[in-house]
Design an enzyme around this catalytic site. Structure first.
Site, mmCIF file in Angstrom:
data_model
loop_
_atom_site.group_PDB
_atom_site.id
_atom_site.type_symbol
_atom_site.label_atom_id
_atom_site.label_comp_id
_atom_site.label_asym_id
_atom_site.label_seq_id
_atom_site.Cartn_x
_atom_site.Cartn_y
_atom_site.Cartn_z
ATOM 1 N N GLU A 159 -2.759 -10.378 26.350
ATOM 2 C CA GLU A 159 -1.776 -9.864 25.391
ATOM 3 C C GLU A 159 -1.905 -10.465 23.983
ATOM 4 O O GLU A 159 -0.933 -10.458 23.228
ATOM 5 C CB GLU A 159 -0.354 -10.103 25.922
ATOM 6 C CG GLU A 159 -0.073 -9.338 27.193
ATOM 7 C CD GLU A 159 1.414 -9.283 27.470
ATOM 8 O OE1 GLU A 159 1.989 -8.189 27.343
ATOM 9 O OE2 GLU A 159 2.010 -10.336 27.784
ATOM 10 N N HIS A 175 5.551 -15.232 22.086
ATOM 11 C CA HIS A 175 5.879 -14.201 23.067
ATOM 12 C C HIS A 175 6.338 -14.904 24.335
ATOM 13 O O HIS A 175 5.666 -15.804 24.819
ATOM 14 C CB HIS A 175 4.670 -13.320 23.374
ATOM 15 C CG HIS A 175 4.864 -12.483 24.606
ATOM 16 N ND1 HIS A 175 5.912 -11.594 24.725
ATOM 17 C CD2 HIS A 175 4.185 -12.426 25.782
ATOM 18 C CE1 HIS A 175 5.852 -11.019 25.915
ATOM 19 N NE2 HIS A 175 4.822 -11.507 26.577
ATOM 20 N N HIS A 201 9.091 -14.771 28.152
ATOM 21 C CA HIS A 201 9.930 -14.069 29.141
ATOM 22 C C HIS A 201 11.204 -14.885 29.357
ATOM 23 O O HIS A 201 11.666 -15.048 30.481
ATOM 24 C CB HIS A 201 9.190 -13.907 30.475
ATOM 25 C CG HIS A 201 7.780 -13.444 30.377
ATOM 26 N ND1 HIS A 201 6.828 -13.772 31.308
ATOM 27 C CD2 HIS A 201 7.149 -12.676 29.459
ATOM 28 C CE1 HIS A 201 5.662 -13.218 30.964
ATOM 29 N NE2 HIS A 201 5.834 -12.552 29.840
ATOM 30 N N HIS A 234 10.290 -6.994 30.155
ATOM 31 C CA HIS A 234 9.144 -7.842 29.888
ATOM 32 C C HIS A 234 9.531 -9.157 29.198
ATOM 33 O O HIS A 234 9.229 -10.221 29.695
ATOM 34 C CB HIS A 234 8.163 -7.039 29.034
ATOM 35 C CG HIS A 234 6.872 -7.729 28.747
ATOM 36 N ND1 HIS A 234 5.739 -7.055 28.384
ATOM 37 C CD2 HIS A 234 6.524 -9.030 28.736
ATOM 38 C CE1 HIS A 234 4.752 -7.920 28.188
ATOM 39 N NE2 HIS A 234 5.199 -9.115 28.396
#
Lengths: 240, 240, 240, 240
Positions: free
Chosen positions: D77, D96, D98, D166
């Site tokens: 990613e 990024h 979660h 996500h």
């Protein structure tokens, strides 16, 4: 290290990880199919997962009879494992736990379904097995093959099932994968409990679940495994 | 080690475990009936459970009078313990705590009932004692035998009672069992709080509760005890 | 150790305890009135509570002017402390924090009230101060004496006030007591959030709150202090 | 230490902090724009954040092509990062994750908005990007520049966006700031989940949010950074 020795070390690590990540407390267990004899499985003597050493690992037939007990007492619920290996030749590892967030889903009609991509491995939705249905009032423990087989049947072709008032069972094509699903089953349950009161929940679509399951392999699982080994204070061995 | 010394060591361990498992914070206490004199019990001086050493343990009559105080100050609420031993010859150990998840059940009309097999030991449901009913506005502390006896009566033949705005009391046939019930009373309360908003909850049936209570013994409790000792940094001694 | 040195050590300990018990994160602060000069107070330079050393402690006038700044930068919000000491000669210690569970009570109309005996020290109910009311859109920070005085006034004769969208302020007759109230303010908020969805909550009566406040002294607070010192890795000194 | 070396050390620290503060688990990543080449960014090889060392950091073009791969496997990613740097010259760092509490907001219609002053940096409200809208059933992973650009566009001029099912993406003018926003995005989500059931929530006004964002700089962020470094066991270096 010989293949079997690698497997035994990895099984100890799996126990320690499940404890460190709070998927098991003093109870719960994890097994692996014997690498050389598919009609046998390896499982610790009755001991808390975070205390287990290689010397605790015993060998069992799929009916749950111990091959090398010596003075070691087995888990009463070893039949969960045997029945899963018997019913599902594709299964190489089994986890049984009382993972805290999954318990409420087992005692209500609320279906557990993945809403986070990391949790797709639990399947589209998770069935619940209730010992009461067929066996009436019991201790809820799976203490013979008849109960084990009934539970194993509830899995269908899936990888997870809840056990009413008791916990969950997870099956997988290898040990690391079983640990991975177990950790994210707990995550899935916790997230869903938080999301439900906030309104209509957009769960993963069936197409998304399929695509993620097909993609989930060593690239993903070994990244978590390295991290979990470090957290549990265990060496990272080559995948058994 | 002499019997009494074993008991004293195990009582220190019980204190440390209850602290490590977050059943007690700086407050709460655990006692054991004197192994040689059923009209006496052993309880630490007024100190936080995680700080307690063998030298802190004092001996009391069932009326809460200290035998060997020296310069040690007792817990104000030692009457909880004395009254439970007095009312219940079967009771060998008593825990009093402010276990966080049980508090909400003591201040609402919501009954605490086991929904997980590990929690069956708390009983079919858990009564609540309210000091306000008989004693009006107080500090809520059980500071004399009259209050202690009123609380002990609320237990009936059971093993747990909640105290409104205060906490809980747990009684058991031995020290390890008292710790075990205390830990899973907290688990039971937490799970029920999570399950209730999700719909109709399937609690354990009375038959299931009975069967599990009859089965819960050293095979189960000692597995947790070993794990808790390790977590609390305490040696595992032979059961006192 | 000289009186002032004892106070400085205890102030460092108070910072570390508040961090360890998760009442403060990287922000929040605690001060004590100067033991020899009631028109001065002691407060760390702008630093996270868990990092603070004796060398970080600065001296301030009640208007928040530093006496001995050297190259040390003060907290912008030192005015919270000065204004509380100015308004309340009975106050010897002040805590300002963003304790997680109290935040929701500051941004809703739900009154925070004690339901557990350990939490009676927060008062019958806890007022909320909103900087918006008098000062409009600001950073919400108390950055001058005018805002500090407005906040201090909201305390009335009480010991706690919430700050809308920001946190809480706690005042007490000594440093240990301020830490004690701060810890149990967080506990009170967490418990009330759990109890409210379960039905009608039986809060402590006014009579119970009064009786408990009158009883809460060193016998209770020092028991917790010893435990918190141990958890924070700090020596237990004689009460300053 | 040379500028680049400082940046690399700080990037390792950022990874460790995000892991320690539970913003990332075994997954999630953080990058920084190359200090000398604005058309490049620095990001670890595919590894759990808490395991990362300087030797793991790779260099990428904004299209996600690696410059110095050797035998190191990149994160699938990485396009999230490249697309954010491409779309936003003001952005110097990207996270990024979660982060657990933000997930429920991404799968329901409930808008995430700041209610605590520490959380103003997340913006007035947080948009949600749904890969399903434009790309249909996928693994939800951002595995090419087309998806990355679509996600980056959802940020607008803001600093945060949720990703349905996500996680979240956070962009900032420097690395420490990106970590700061990421930590308080998680705090914001957790607090809002607790506040919503308690009644009408008073969120920060737009004026308050603006004023706080304009004020948030090194005075605030470095205080947290020192604390987080200590907690993560990392040295505190001069800001890169």
């Amino acid at each position: 290290m010989a293949k079997l020795d690698l497997v035994l070390e990895e099984l100890v690590t799996a126990n320690r990880i499940l404890a460190r990540e709070e998927v098991v407390d003093s109870f719960g267990h994890v097994s692996v199919r014997h690498p050389d004899r598919p009609d046998r499985f390896l499982l610790s003597r009755a001991r808390a997962p975070d205390c287990i050493e290689v010397e605790d690992i015993m060998e069992f037939t799929l009916e749950g009879e111990s091959i090398d007990a010596r003075d070691r007492k087995p888990y009463l619920e070893r039949f969960i494992h045997g029945a899963c290996y018997e019913a599902r030749p594709d299964v190489q590892a089994v986890v049984h736990n009382h993972s805290p967030s999954v318990i409420p889903f087992g005692v209500t009609d609320q279906k557990l379904k993945p809403l986070l991509h990391m949790c797709a491995s639990i399947g589209h939705d998770v069935p619940t097995w209730d010992s009461q249905t067929k066996f009436g009032d019991t201790t809820l423990l799976v203490e013979n093959m008849e109960m084990g087989r009934d539970l194993a049947a509830s899995l269908g072709r899936g990888r997870t099932a809840l056990m009413r008032g008791h916990g969950a069972v997870v099956v997988a094509p290898n040990l690391r994968h079983a640990v991975f699903i177990s950790v994210y089953l707990e995550v899935a349950a916790k997230l869903q409990m938080q999301a439900m009161p906030m309104g209509n929940v957009k769960y993963l679509t069936n197409g998304e679940v399929e695509k993620i399951i097909n993609r989930t392999g060593p690239y993903t699982i070994d990244r978590a495994w390295e991290n979990w080994c470090r957290r549990a204070g265990r060496p990272i061995t080559k995948s058994a």
